[in-house]
Design a protein around this motif. Structure first.
Motif, PDB file in Angstrom:
ATOM      1  N   LEU A 249      41.852  40.185  30.847  1.00 13.81           N
ATOM      2  CA  LEU A 249      41.768  38.762  30.546  1.00 13.81           C
ATOM      3  C   LEU A 249      41.579  37.839  31.746  1.00 13.81           C
ATOM      4  O   LEU A 249      41.158  36.695  31.576  1.00 13.81           O
ATOM      5  CB  LEU A 249      43.037  38.318  29.791  1.00 13.81           C
ATOM      6  CG  LEU A 249      43.333  39.024  28.473  1.00 13.81           C
ATOM      7  CD1 LEU A 249      44.633  38.477  27.869  1.00 13.81           C
ATOM      8  CD2 LEU A 249      42.180  38.867  27.495  1.00 13.81           C
ATOM      9  N   LEU A 250      41.915  38.286  32.941  1.00 11.18           N
ATOM     10  CA  LEU A 250      41.919  37.384  34.095  1.00 11.18           C
ATOM     11  C   LEU A 250      40.573  36.684  34.288  1.00 11.18           C
ATOM     12  O   LEU A 250      40.499  35.457  34.382  1.00 11.18           O
ATOM     13  CB  LEU A 250      42.309  38.145  35.366  1.00 11.18           C
ATOM     14  CG  LEU A 250      42.359  37.327  36.658  1.00 11.18           C
ATOM     15  CD1 LEU A 250      43.350  36.181  36.540  1.00 11.18           C
ATOM     16  CD2 LEU A 250      42.711  38.214  37.847  1.00 11.18           C
TER      17      LEU A 250
ATOM     18  N   ALA B 212      49.506  36.611  38.831  1.00  9.69           N
ATOM     19  CA  ALA B 212      48.196  36.366  38.214  1.00  9.69           C
ATOM     20  C   ALA B 212      48.297  36.425  36.695  1.00  9.69           C
ATOM     21  O   ALA B 212      47.671  35.610  35.992  1.00  9.69           O
ATOM     22  CB  ALA B 212      47.183  37.391  38.719  1.00  9.69           C
ATOM     23  N   ALA B 213      49.102  37.354  36.172  1.00 15.03           N
ATOM     24  CA  ALA B 213      49.287  37.461  34.721  1.00 15.03           C
ATOM     25  C   ALA B 213      49.922  36.197  34.167  1.00 15.03           C
ATOM     26  O   ALA B 213      49.554  35.717  33.082  1.00 15.03           O
ATOM     27  CB  ALA B 213      50.137  38.685  34.395  1.00 15.03           C
ATOM     28  N   CYS B 214      50.873  35.636  34.895  1.00 20.29           N
ATOM     29  CA  CYS B 214      51.517  34.386  34.451  1.00 20.29           C
ATOM     30  C   CYS B 214      50.518  33.231  34.438  1.00 20.29           C
ATOM     31  O   CYS B 214      50.596  32.350  33.564  1.00 20.29           O
ATOM     32  CB  CYS B 214      52.702  34.053  35.352  1.00 20.29           C
ATOM     33  SG  CYS B 214      54.137  35.142  35.127  1.00 20.29           S
ATOM     34  N   CYS B 215      49.574  33.230  35.369  1.00 21.75           N
ATOM     35  CA  CYS B 215      48.535  32.190  35.372  1.00 21.75           C
ATOM     36  C   CYS B 215      47.643  32.314  34.146  1.00 21.75           C
ATOM     37  O   CYS B 215      47.250  31.306  33.538  1.00 21.75           O
ATOM     38  CB  CYS B 215      47.696  32.285  36.647  1.00 21.75           C
ATOM     39  SG  CYS B 215      48.574  31.844  38.162  1.00 21.75           S
ATOM     40  N   VAL B 216      47.318  33.539  33.771  1.00 26.46           N
ATOM     41  CA  VAL B 216      46.545  33.767  32.546  1.00 26.46           C
ATOM     42  C   VAL B 216      47.325  33.283  31.333  1.00 26.46           C
ATOM     43  O   VAL B 216      46.786  32.593  30.449  1.00 26.46           O
ATOM     44  CB  VAL B 216      46.189  35.262  32.397  1.00 26.46           C
ATOM     45  CG1 VAL B 216      45.543  35.526  31.032  1.00 26.46           C
ATOM     46  CG2 VAL B 216      45.266  35.721  33.518  1.00 26.46           C
ATOM     47  N   LEU B 217      48.607  33.629  31.283  1.00 29.68           N
ATOM     48  CA  LEU B 217      49.457  33.202  30.166  1.00 29.68           C
ATOM     49  C   LEU B 217      49.555  31.683  30.096  1.00 29.68           C
ATOM     50  O   LEU B 217      49.567  31.098  29.012  1.00 29.68           O
ATOM     51  CB  LEU B 217      50.848  33.822  30.316  1.00 29.68           C
ATOM     52  CG  LEU B 217      50.934  35.325  30.038  1.00 29.68           C
ATOM     53  CD1 LEU B 217      52.255  35.900  30.562  1.00 29.68           C
ATOM     54  CD2 LEU B 217      50.803  35.598  28.544  1.00 29.68           C
TER      55      LEU B 217
ATOM     56  N   ALA C 217      47.546  45.041  32.210  1.00 32.58           N
ATOM     57  CA  ALA C 217      46.600  44.881  31.106  1.00 32.58           C
ATOM     58  C   ALA C 217      46.019  43.470  31.084  1.00 32.58           C
ATOM     59  O   ALA C 217      44.820  43.273  30.846  1.00 32.58           O
ATOM     60  CB  ALA C 217      47.292  45.196  29.777  1.00 32.58           C
ATOM     61  N   ILE C 218      46.868  42.478  31.336  1.00 32.41           N
ATOM     62  CA  ILE C 218      46.407  41.080  31.341  1.00 32.41           C
ATOM     63  C   ILE C 218      45.365  40.863  32.435  1.00 32.41           C
ATOM     64  O   ILE C 218      44.303  40.274  32.203  1.00 32.41           O
ATOM     65  CB  ILE C 218      47.597  40.120  31.535  1.00 32.41           C
ATOM     66  CG1 ILE C 218      48.505  40.134  30.300  1.00 32.41           C
ATOM     67  CG2 ILE C 218      47.108  38.701  31.809  1.00 32.41           C
ATOM     68  CD1 ILE C 218      49.799  39.361  30.484  1.00 32.41           C
ATOM     69  N   THR C 219      45.668  41.320  33.646  1.00 33.77           N
ATOM     70  CA  THR C 219      44.740  41.090  34.758  1.00 33.77           C
ATOM     71  C   THR C 219      43.449  41.896  34.587  1.00 33.77           C
ATOM     72  O   THR C 219      42.366  41.445  34.993  1.00 33.77           O
ATOM     73  CB  THR C 219      45.393  41.448  36.106  1.00 33.77           C
ATOM     74  OG1 THR C 219      45.891  42.792  36.066  1.00 33.77           O
ATOM     75  CG2 THR C 219      46.543  40.507  36.406  1.00 33.77           C
TER      76      THR C 219
END
Length: 318
Positions: A76-77, A259-264, A71-73
């Motif tokens: 939001l990515l 990639a999700a952790c980079c967004v976070l 969902a994040i990628t």
């Protein structure tokens, strides 16, 4: 993160995470699934341990991590990991000591379990299985571009040359056409890197070999600005320290989670979420078993690029 940030984050992900109840069981709420995923990503805890914290099975924890990361990628990515006000970034690096700089780039190895397919390709120069995250950051340590998924055996230069970022920089479309003139030499907006990459008109790296005082000063200014990418990787892994243990996910899921952790990371930094000293202590303990591989120095340079670096370099005293 604070409750307000968490609630806002859940609202952003809600369109992709809403589930309907079934006759067998009620679906987990969006808030609970996000909380489970964040807890797992932020700690070295096992799936079983996280499941106990939230009263769910370990398979539910694993499913929540993948669902939330997807969902994040998806949502939001591209909105969060992006290049914003270039002039602010240039001014930020200029204040630290490097002119017309649009970012610092580097790579870091994320430890993984040995994959079943082509496992030897993932063994890096330090001898452990890894996947590479290559990232460009701005003057505040926010990721503006990421490239993740390459096996740990692949050299940083190969990864970079096969990235969309490299193509845009070569074509001159990533940054605005904003040149400055230093000692009669035109200099475009550049990014900074260590000696592992070839010198290019838009990529500055330090001098190697015998150095005079002006070259040492140039290297000092470049290194001072490049610290921001090292700090960004450090904060990323300390806040989301599942990246410091061997990710036991499928080969296709690992890049999505990274990639999700980079967004976070970007969300937490932009919201001013506190970074606890204890996280860095724990990160240093976890990372001790997986030191980062050294990269081979590349000595190539594009024609004319040396003149740009020489122009930026402070002249030697008489």
């Amino acid at each position: 993160m604070r409750k307000g940030t968490f609630m806002e984050f859940c609202d952003l992900l809600s369109p992709a995470l809403k589930c309907k109840n079934t006759k067998m069981r009620a679906a987990l709420t969006v808030h609970k699934r996000v909380a489970i995923a964040l807890w797992k990503l932020a700690t070295p805890d096992s799936y079983w341990s996280v499941g106990n914290q939230f009263g769910v099975g370990k398979s539910t924890v694993g499913a929540a991590v993948i669902q939330v990361a997807n969902a994040i990628t998806k949502l939001l990515l591209l909105r969060v990991v992006t290049l914003r006000n270039v002039q602010v970034i240039v001014d930020g690096f200029g204040a630290v000591g490097f002119p017309n700089c649009g970012g610092a780039i580097d790579g870091t190895h994320i430890t993984i379990l040995g994959p079943d397919h082509l496992g030897s390709q993932y063994v890096n120069r330090k001898g452990y299985f890894s996947m590479v995250l290559q990232a460009l950051v701005d003057h505040k340590g926010l990721f503006t571009d990421i490239n993740v998924g390459w096996p740990g055996k692949v050299h940083d230069t190969h990864i970079f040359r096969n990235s969309g970022l490299f193509e845009q920089l070569q074509e001159g479309t990533y940054f605005p056409d904003q040149k400055i003139t230093i000692r009669d030499v035109e200099m475009p907006i550049v990014i900074l890197r260590d000696p592992a990459y070839p010198l290019m008109p838009w990529l500055m790296k330090p001098y190697t070999g015998t150095l005079d005082s002006s070259k040492e000063l140039f290297n000092y200014r470049l290194s001072k600005c490049r610290m921001v990418i090292e700090c960004a990787f450090g904060c990323l892994k300390a806040r989301w320290c599942s990246l410091l243990i061997r990710l036991d996910l499928s080969e296709t899921s690992i890049p999505i989670v990274i990639a999700a952790c980079c967004v976070l990371h970007n969300l937490c930094e932009s919201k001013g979420e506190k970074f606890m000293v204890g996280w860095e202590v724990q990160a240093n303990r976890l990372v001790a078993n997986y030191t980062q591989p050294d990269t081979r120095v590349i000595r190539r340079a594009q024609l004319g690029t040396l003149r740009i670096r020489e122009a930026v370099k402070v002249p030697s005293p008489l």
